[in-house]
Design a protein around this motif. Structure first.
Motif, PDB file in Angstrom:
ATOM      1  N   ILE A  24       0.860  -1.246   0.053  1.00 49.36           N
ATOM      2  CA  ILE A  24       0.061  -0.143   0.186  1.00 49.36           C
ATOM      3  C   ILE A  24       0.770   1.259  -0.023  1.00 49.36           C
ATOM      4  CG2 ILE A  24      -1.763  -1.016   1.166  1.00 49.36           C
ATOM      5  CD1 ILE A  24      -0.873   0.296   3.801  1.00 49.36           C
ATOM      6  N   ASP A  25       0.367   2.400  -0.308  1.00 48.74           N
ATOM      7  CA  ASP A  25       0.933   3.762  -0.233  1.00 48.74           C
ATOM      8  C   ASP A  25       1.034   4.356   0.897  1.00 48.74           C
ATOM      9  OD1 ASP A  25      -1.491   4.854  -0.440  1.00 48.74           O
ATOM     10  OD2 ASP A  25      -1.512   5.497  -2.487  1.00 48.74           O
ATOM     11  N   GLU A  31      -1.660  -1.002  -3.831  1.00 47.08           N
ATOM     12  CA  GLU A  31      -1.328  -1.100  -5.009  1.00 47.08           C
ATOM     13  C   GLU A  31      -0.538  -2.279  -5.605  1.00 47.08           C
ATOM     14  OE1 GLU A  31       2.083   1.734  -5.318  1.00 47.08           O
ATOM     15  OE2 GLU A  31       1.008   3.462  -4.758  1.00 47.08           O
ATOM     16  N   SER A  32      -0.663  -3.433  -4.952  1.00 46.72           N
ATOM     17  CA  SER A  32      -0.437  -4.699  -5.332  1.00 46.72           C
ATOM     18  C   SER A  32      -0.653  -5.792  -4.265  1.00 46.72           C
ATOM     19  CB  SER A  32       1.195  -4.946  -5.647  1.00 46.72           C
ATOM     20  OG  SER A  32       1.664  -6.391  -5.897  1.00 46.72           O
ATOM     21  N   ASN A  52      -8.692   1.360  -0.402  1.00 47.11           N
ATOM     22  CA  ASN A  52      -8.048   1.451   0.700  1.00 47.11           C
ATOM     23  C   ASN A  52      -7.958   0.166   1.372  1.00 47.11           C
ATOM     24  OD1 ASN A  52      -7.549   2.111   3.605  1.00 47.11           O
ATOM     25  ND2 ASN A  52      -7.381   4.111   2.773  1.00 47.11           N
ATOM     26  N   VAL A  53      -6.992  -0.138   1.995  1.00 53.23           N
ATOM     27  CA  VAL A  53      -6.573  -1.441   2.635  1.00 53.23           C
ATOM     28  C   VAL A  53      -7.601  -1.956   3.640  1.00 53.23           C
ATOM     29  CG1 VAL A  53      -4.981  -0.875   4.308  1.00 53.23           C
ATOM     30  CG2 VAL A  53      -4.816  -2.972   3.174  1.00 53.23           C
ATOM     31  N   GLU A 105       8.335  -1.030   5.876  1.00 45.90           N
ATOM     32  CA  GLU A 105       8.223   0.043   5.078  1.00 45.90           C
ATOM     33  C   GLU A 105       9.375   0.093   3.933  1.00 45.90           C
ATOM     34  OE1 GLU A 105       9.222   4.826   5.768  1.00 45.90           O
ATOM     35  OE2 GLU A 105       9.123   3.665   7.349  1.00 45.90           O
ATOM     36  N   VAL A 106       8.969   0.584   2.882  1.00 45.51           N
ATOM     37  CA  VAL A 106       9.829   0.428   1.636  1.00 45.51           C
ATOM     38  C   VAL A 106      10.032   1.624   0.996  1.00 45.51           C
ATOM     39  CG1 VAL A 106      10.095  -0.699  -0.511  1.00 45.51           C
ATOM     40  CG2 VAL A 106       8.826  -2.031   1.091  1.00 45.51           C
ATOM     41  N   GLU A 107      11.238   2.071   0.903  1.00 48.52           N
ATOM     42  CA  GLU A 107      11.605   3.638   0.060  1.00 48.52           C
ATOM     43  C   GLU A 107      11.521   3.298  -1.314  1.00 48.52           C
ATOM     44  OE1 GLU A 107      11.825   6.345   1.390  1.00 48.52           O
ATOM     45  OE2 GLU A 107      12.233   5.920   3.502  1.00 48.52           O
TER      46      GLU A 107
END
Length: 379
Positions: A24-25, A31-32, A52-53, A105-107
């Motif tokens: 998610i963003d 998103e996936s 939305n999740v 968290e992913v940058e």
């Protein structure tokens, strides 16, 4: 590994993973998702992408989710990121199920993405619930069995009390019934004899007097046992006490007496009137057990805070049943006597904080060990 290869590997991982993986963003938009997510929640991928999740969460998680993301954006406070936790998911059909959720968290260039890995723990929770139920059932069974055991023990104690009471009552009855029968016989004679001689009348009156005294002695002895006074303890010399008792008992010459008492034996702490009664009873019992002669050994030793006095004979001994009942009032294997000697002995030892150990075998003799507190430890 090239970027194309990395993407291929990543795609393979997402496609084959057993756990649901959702990306998610920052606003919570999906998103996936992988295939496991579709199977787990019952939604197709196109039904979830762009949503939305929180669509996958029931209340109150549904309402709280945006707050978590907003708080993180504003303060950097991590509520669930990097922390595995248990949550509740909601399928397309509205059914709820337990999940374990881990968020990382992913940058990604200039924005942040969050990856959630979800595992359905329904089977685990069911097993946990079953285990809790089994534990609760087991606890209840243990409590029930403990209660049953306590009940059985109480019943056993009560039965033993009644059995002991029955045996004591039998002894009392024996001590009273025989004199009463003699009294009844003499009373019958005096009431029905037409011309009894003065000598016969006096004989029966004396018999009645003796039997009444016998009954009174039995009642008095039992009463004295029940009301044994508290001891007036003082230091006592064991060697001197045993020597005095042997002089008073006047044992027959066919009994050989051996005394082993160390000269440095400390004084004991007991009632000087009560404790000798114990050893008089034991020595007299040993004498009676060796009617044809034998050996009597009296010994003493200092053991920690006590003096242990041993009275050992090689007489006829006792059976296990006699040993078990030896302290019962009115229980006796002798033809004469009321059978109160060992009952009084046991009561005196208890009141003087002494203990007794007994070993006996038929035809092999008997050993009593009496442990008495030393004077220095008891004052």
């Amino acid at each position: 590994m090239h970027d194309v290869e990395q993407l291929a590997v990543l795609a393979s991982v997402l496609r084959t993973a057993v756990d649901a993986i959702i990306i998610i963003d920052e606003r919570g938009t999906i998103e996936s998702v992988n295939l496991a997510t579709e199977r787990m929640f019952g939604f197709r991928a196109d039904e979830m992408l762009g949503q939305n999740v929180k669509m996958l969460m029931p209340s109150p998680y549904h309402e709280q989710h945006d707050g978590y993301l907003d708080r993180y954006q504003e303060t950097g406070e991590r509520h669930i990121i990097g922390i595995g936790r248990e949550v509740t998911g909601q399928r397309k059909d509205g059914s709820l199920f337990p999940l374990h959720l881990a968020v990382s968290e992913v940058e990604a260039k200039e924005r942040k993405l969050f990856t959630g890995i979800l595992r359905d723990i329904s089977d685990f929770k069911a097993a946990e619930a079953e285990l809790k139920q089994l534990n609760a059932t087991l606890d209840q069974r243990v409590q029930d069995q403990a209660a049953e055991l306590q009940k059985a023990q109480t019943e056993l104690v009560e039965k033993e009390k009644f059995a002991t009471l029955g045996r004591i009552s039998g002894g009392i009855a024996h001590e009273i019934r025989n004199p009463l029968n003699a009294i009844k016989t003499s009373a019958y004679y005096l009431l029905n004899a037409k011309t009894p001689s003065p000598a016969k009348t006096e004989e029966h009156l004396n018999r009645i007097d003796r039997q009444v005294s016998s009954i009174n002695n039995a009642v008095t002895a039992l009463s004295d046992l029940a009301r044994l006074p508290d001891p007036q303890s003082s230091p006592m010399d064991v060697a001197e006490m045993l020597a005095t008792i042997l002089r008073e008992c006047k044992l027959p010459q066919n009994i050989v007496v051996t005394q082993i008492v160390p000269a440095d034996l400390p004084n004991v702490w007991a009632d000087e009137k009560q404790l000798p009664i114990v050893f008089k009873n034991l020595i007299r019992n040993a004498r009676d057990a060796m009617s044809e002669g034998g050996a009597l050994q009296l010994s003493a030793r200092h053991l920690e805070s006590q003096v242990v006095v041993t009275v050992q004979d090689d007489g006829i001994g006792m059976s296990p049943d006699v040993v078990r009942r030896i302290a019962e009032p009115f229980f006796s294997t002798k033809a004469r006597g009321m059978g109160l000697g060992m009952a009084i002995t046991t009561a005196i030892l208890e009141k003087n904080h002494c203990s007794m150990e007994l070993e006996s075998e038929p035809n092999e003799g008997t050993t009593f060990q009496i442990s008495i507190p030393i004077a220095e430890q008891s004052q």
